[in-house]
Enzyme design. Structure first.
Site, mmCIF file in Angstrom:
data_model
loop_
_atom_site.group_PDB
_atom_site.id
_atom_site.type_symbol
_atom_site.label_atom_id
_atom_site.label_comp_id
_atom_site.label_asym_id
_atom_site.label_seq_id
_atom_site.Cartn_x
_atom_site.Cartn_y
_atom_site.Cartn_z
ATOM 1 C CD GLU A 1 -2.267 1.387 2.743
ATOM 2 O OE1 GLU A 1 -3.456 1.931 2.813
ATOM 3 O OE2 GLU A 1 -2.033 0.540 3.872
ATOM 4 C CE LYS B 1 -8.750 1.238 3.146
ATOM 5 N NZ LYS B 1 -7.843 1.427 4.183
ATOM 6 C CB CYS C 1 -4.669 -0.948 4.814
ATOM 7 S SG CYS C 1 -4.239 -0.725 6.207
#
Length: 521
Positions: free
Chosen positions: A272, A341, A392
């Site tokens: 990430e 995301k 994440c």
């Protein structure tokens, strides 16, 4: 009351030990015995308080890493970060307190009913915490995750999700408590029926596990193996967003990719925000960094998936929208796919209720709050299959991984920057939760974490390779890209948890009404 409090505290400490990094998963099967002994014979209010105390002890020992993240990397002083952690633990412990309050009624019913109903009530509260806690839910350290390395047990996750494991572990706890209670009472009835039901459930789970592993291994033997690598650059969070260190960061991942290519990898995963700049979006200040990053794919003749921030200009609001994204770079250096995301971290990537909390700043470095992507859509373009990306915190939300697979992902990729957690328990906990996504959806999971723990997990949840914390290295292994296998969990999601919600709520209501009638007789 003092003895009850001691039992409640012991239960909380046992649960801490059952989770990583101590990780004595077997302790989870009896961790609630002191808890049930503490509330046995207590009033409803006393039980709620004891449950709250046990919950506070557990969550303080389990999510203490919040202080590490806020203090060391968010520049939040200890006099603020420590109370925030305590408040978080107290909020989470409310669920445990209400659970204890309900158990005082349920637990006095027939033993067999308790064996079936109490686990359903527990799973109900886990599900509510995972989906309704504060702003986005907090599915961290659910009871079932303590068994992540018990390969033959966790296979039921492709049907029930992690909640089936939580139910099974709690069921055994209830039976163990009933046996302890029968021995203490000397002459009390033995919980034979409940024991039989728990034994059958455990046996069927293990039998299913052996069958499922056999099927997975058979599929893997018949499928084409693809060499893949995950790169762990171990970039310190203190310099990660320093503009003067950007080129060093790119060079670290280029060198790791060279090693991966020598090992034969055709797909390389970077973590990430591995590229801490707007990749390939025409920003002059980072044009050279972009050229080197995309050039790494050319030099290695591989596909590279990397995390990087992105922005889209919104002409309606005349403001840019910032995204936490993943890009797929083709061997010719072209950016051929992007995922934004979907599930953002409150206070980490955006500030909720900004009109009220105008004085609060998010922890992540950047020009403004991130905005969510449009859905869990896989990145296409890799010849062997589409990549379902989990950035994440998304890896702890099972529904996001399932949605990605339903949308065509043939492999799951978790890119994360766990440098925020330092050397706390959180990186270990994050890994165990991520590994269950592989089982639930019967997909390989490739995990690239900036400072660790990176791993390659097969569809049976077996960790084939893993790194240590703060190790600068690359993992290379073989993976299978599955295109047609959809599990019950992938297709239908948390049906088991919904069943527990209905059963638990109905059972609790019926019993509480019965108690009320008895008091008025």
């Amino acid at each position: 009351m003092r003895r009850r409090v001691i039992f409640a505290v012991i239960s909380g400490l046992m649960l801490v030990a059952a989770h990583p990094p101590i990780g004595v998963g077997l302790m989870a099967w009896i961790a609630f015995v002191p808890f049930f002994l503490a509330i046995d014979g207590a009033t409803a209010k006393q039980s709620a308080l004891l449950g709250f105390i046990s919950g506070v002890v557990f969550y303080l020992g389990d999510v203490y890493w919040v202080v590490n993240s806020m203090y060391y990397y968010g520049n939040v002083p200890l006099w603020i970060s420590v109370p925030v952690m305590v408040v978080l633990a107290a909020f989470l412990a409310v669920y445990t307190g209400v659970f204890a309050w309900l158990v005082t009624a349920v637990g006095k019913e027939r033993p067999l009913l308790g064996v079936l109903l109490i686990p359903a009530v527990w799973v109900s509260f886990e599900y509510l915490r995972a989906n309704l806690f504060l702003f986005t839910g907090f599915p961290w350290s659910l009871l079932g995750y303590t068994q992540f390395n018990q390969t033959h047990l966790i296979q039921i996750a492709d049907v029930t999700g992690v909640y089936g494991l939580s139910y099974l572990v709690m069921m055994v706890n209830v039976v163990a408590y009933q046996w302890v209670k029968s021995v203490r009472e000397q002459g009390g009835g033995k919980p034979l029926s409940g024991t039989g039901v728990a034994a059958i459930a455990l046996a069927l789970t293990i039998i299913y596990g052996f069958a499922a592993i056999g099927r997975v291994d058979g599929e893997l033997l018949r499928s084409r193996q693809v060499k893949v690598s995950v790169a762990q650059g171990a970039i310190d969070q203190g310099v990660k967003w320093d503009s003067s260190y950007r080129m060093n960061t790119v060079d670290i991942y280029r060198k790791l990719s060279m090693k991966a290519a020598e090992d034969g990898a055709s797909l390389i995963i970077w973590p990430e925000s591995a590229m801490p700049f707007f990749l390939g979006q025409g920003v002059k200040e980072t044009a050279e960094e972009t050229r080197r990053a995309t050039g790494a794919a050319k030099e290695t003749n591989t596909y590279i998936l990397t995390g990087a921030p992105a922005y889209n200009y919104n002409f309606k609001t005349a403001e840019p929208g910032y995204f936490n994204s993943a890009y797929l770079i083709a061997p010719d250096g072209a950016l051929i796919g992007r995922y934004d995301k979907v599930h953002l971290v409150p206070f980490g990537e955006y500030v909720p209720m900004k009109n009220v909390l105008w004085f609060v700043k998010k922890l992540t470095v950047g020009a403004g709050d991130f905005v969510s992507g449009h859905g869990a859509y896989p990145i296409a373009g890799f010849p062997h299959g589409s990549l379902g990306v989990l950035i994440c915190y998304e890896a702890v939300f099972p529904e996001i991984a399932a949605e990605a697979v339903r949308n065509g992902a043939s492999i799951l990729v978790n890119i994360t920057n766990d440098a925020w957690f330092g050397r706390s328990s959180a990186p270990y906990q994050h890994l165990e939760m991520s590994a269950l996504r592989a089982v639930e959806n019967r997909r390989f999971l490739l995990r690239a974490a900036n400072t660790g723990i990176s791993a390659i997990v097969d569809p049976a949840g077996r960790i084939k390779a893993r790194t240590t914390l703060f190790e600068k290295t690359v993992l290379t292994g073989e993976a299978v890209f599955t295109k047609e296998w959809l599990t019950f969990y992938t297709m239908y999601g948390d049906v088991f948890a919904y069943g527990c919600l209905v059963f638990g709520a109905a059972g609790a209501v019926v019993i509480l009404k019965k108690k009320k009638r008895e008091r008025h007789v």
